[in-house]
Design an enzyme around this catalytic site. Structure first.
Site, mmCIF file in Angstrom:
data_model
loop_
_atom_site.group_PDB
_atom_site.id
_atom_site.type_symbol
_atom_site.label_atom_id
_atom_site.label_comp_id
_atom_site.label_asym_id
_atom_site.label_seq_id
_atom_site.Cartn_x
_atom_site.Cartn_y
_atom_site.Cartn_z
ATOM 1 N N TYR A 33 0.135 -16.420 1.711
ATOM 2 C CA TYR A 33 -0.496 -16.379 0.392
ATOM 3 C C TYR A 33 0.394 -17.016 -0.650
ATOM 4 C CZ TYR A 33 2.426 -12.499 -1.349
ATOM 5 O OH TYR A 33 3.478 -11.726 -1.791
ATOM 6 N N ARG A 52 5.188 -24.869 -1.223
ATOM 7 C CA ARG A 52 5.650 -23.717 -0.439
ATOM 8 C C ARG A 52 4.555 -23.225 0.505
ATOM 9 N NH1 ARG A 52 7.843 -18.568 -3.566
ATOM 10 N NH2 ARG A 52 5.627 -18.386 -4.067
ATOM 11 N N ARG A 100 -9.815 -10.066 19.390
ATOM 12 C CA ARG A 100 -8.451 -9.566 19.227
ATOM 13 C C ARG A 100 -7.576 -9.857 20.440
ATOM 14 N NH1 ARG A 100 -5.162 -5.080 19.922
ATOM 15 N NH2 ARG A 100 -3.716 -4.737 18.202
ATOM 16 N N LYS A 148 5.853 -16.781 3.216
ATOM 17 C CA LYS A 148 5.148 -15.863 2.305
ATOM 18 C C LYS A 148 3.920 -15.281 3.006
ATOM 19 C CE LYS A 148 4.018 -15.578 -2.649
ATOM 20 N NZ LYS A 148 4.705 -14.324 -2.915
ATOM 21 N N GLU A 180 16.360 -8.859 -2.291
ATOM 22 C CA GLU A 180 15.497 -9.199 -3.425
ATOM 23 C C GLU A 180 14.707 -7.967 -3.835
ATOM 24 O OE1 GLU A 180 12.626 -12.206 -2.119
ATOM 25 O OE2 GLU A 180 12.593 -11.294 -0.135
ATOM 26 N N LEU A 204 12.445 -14.574 0.007
ATOM 27 C CA LEU A 204 11.457 -15.597 -0.330
ATOM 28 C C LEU A 204 12.109 -16.602 -1.279
ATOM 29 C CD1 LEU A 204 8.439 -16.387 0.006
ATOM 30 C CD2 LEU A 204 8.131 -15.467 -2.289
#
Ligand code: PDD
Length: 284
Positions: A33, A52, A100, A148, A180, A204
């Site tokens: 995301y 990114r 799945r 991310k 972070e 990140l």
């Protein structure tokens, strides 16, 4: 009024925005995301977020269902359709729906979803005046934090631990050093030196971080990209965080101890001003 949301090529009212229960984002957190801020109807640091995103996708052998220039158009259309002056655009791409199985599916079509969050006055948040309080917690996330991904359960738990302690956020600590914040990069200031963890798989690579460090260097401030401990942070003159949603936000307390004089520091305030001014000039 219902929000207009983008789902797999279509702009639809949010109540009609649906994806499959077999989506791997839902079953495996197999998705990435981006969050881009909007100020004055314009996108902040869009190109860097798009770059990114490409990297995150590449690291997971995923393809973007949408070209970069088309992505910009979708962002702009959502800003227009939802009449966003200040706010955020959330974008998520998953590997798509498949029966799945832990192994990646061969021919799944990626799912792409974007939605807006209106936040009038986003750049004038009262917290920027008062600063925020953080606690330190152990970093229990996986090892590829440079990607991310939508695996945000531990950061959510961290936020809840902060709330329970009467704080606003948590700084995560691994092997004795701060990595972070739950959804932001962490900094301390000692004298005229800004210290923030070096890039690697442990954090990140914040888009706001890159811009703020570049502005700091242009303004002749000293920057050290290295790990620091909570003890060092407690001895610092200032602390702050950066992210697309908070820009530059002063931190005034860590684990119940005031940092510096317990007020937002001048370096953080100056960097916030420079970042907002300069990125607004370049906003698209
Ligand atoms: N979070 N570190 C983590 C773990 C993050 O989730 C984020 C962003 C950052 C800052 O990155 P950037 O400057 O590119 O926003 C650092 C977003 C805002 C979120 O999850 O809402």
């Amino acid at each position: 009024m219902s929000r207009t949301v983008y789902v797999n090529g279509q702009y639809v009212p949010e109540e009609d925005a649906k994806i499959s229960v077999f989506d791997r984002g839902f079953l495996f957190a197999d998705g990435v995301y981006e969050v881009t801020s909007v100020l004055g109807g314009k996108l902040i640091d869009f190109a860097a977020h798009a770059t990114r995103l490409e990297r995150s996708l590449g690291e997971l052998q995923m393809e973007s269902p949408v070209a970069k220039d088309e992505l910009l158009e979708i962002h702009r259309e959502l800003v227009r359709a939802n009449d966003i002056t200040d706010g955020l655009i959330y974008l998520q791409i998953t590997r798509g729906a498949a029966d799945r199985d832990f192994a990646f599916p061969e021919n799944a079509t990626p799912t792409i979803v974007l939605f807006t969050q209106s936040k009038p006055g986003l750049a004038n948040s009262p917290a920027a005046q008062t600063g925020i309080k953080v606690i330190s917690i152990e970093d229990q996330r996986w090892g590829r934090r440079d990607i991310k991904t939508v695996q945000l359960l531990y950061p959510s738990m961290g936020k809840m631990m902060a709330k329970a302690a009467g704080a606003d956020d948590a700084w995560m600590v691994e092997d004795g050093h701060v990595t972070e914040g739950t959804s932001n990069n962490a900094y301390i200031v000692k004298g005229n030196t800004i210290i923030t963890r070096h890039l690697g798989n442990e954090i990140l690579h914040g888009i706001t971080r890159a811009a703020v460090l570049a502005f700091a260097r242009e303004a002749q401030m000293k920057v050290e990209e290295r790990a620091f401990t909570i003890d060092e942070a407690l001895q610092a003159d200032e602390a702050f965080i950066t992210s697309a949603s908070s820009f530059v936000m002063p931190v005034v307390e860590i684990d119940g101890t005031g940092i510096g004089n317990g007020e937002p520091g001048s370096v953080a305030q100056r960097l916030r001003e420079i970042y907002l001014d300069e990125s607004l000039k370049k906003a698209v």
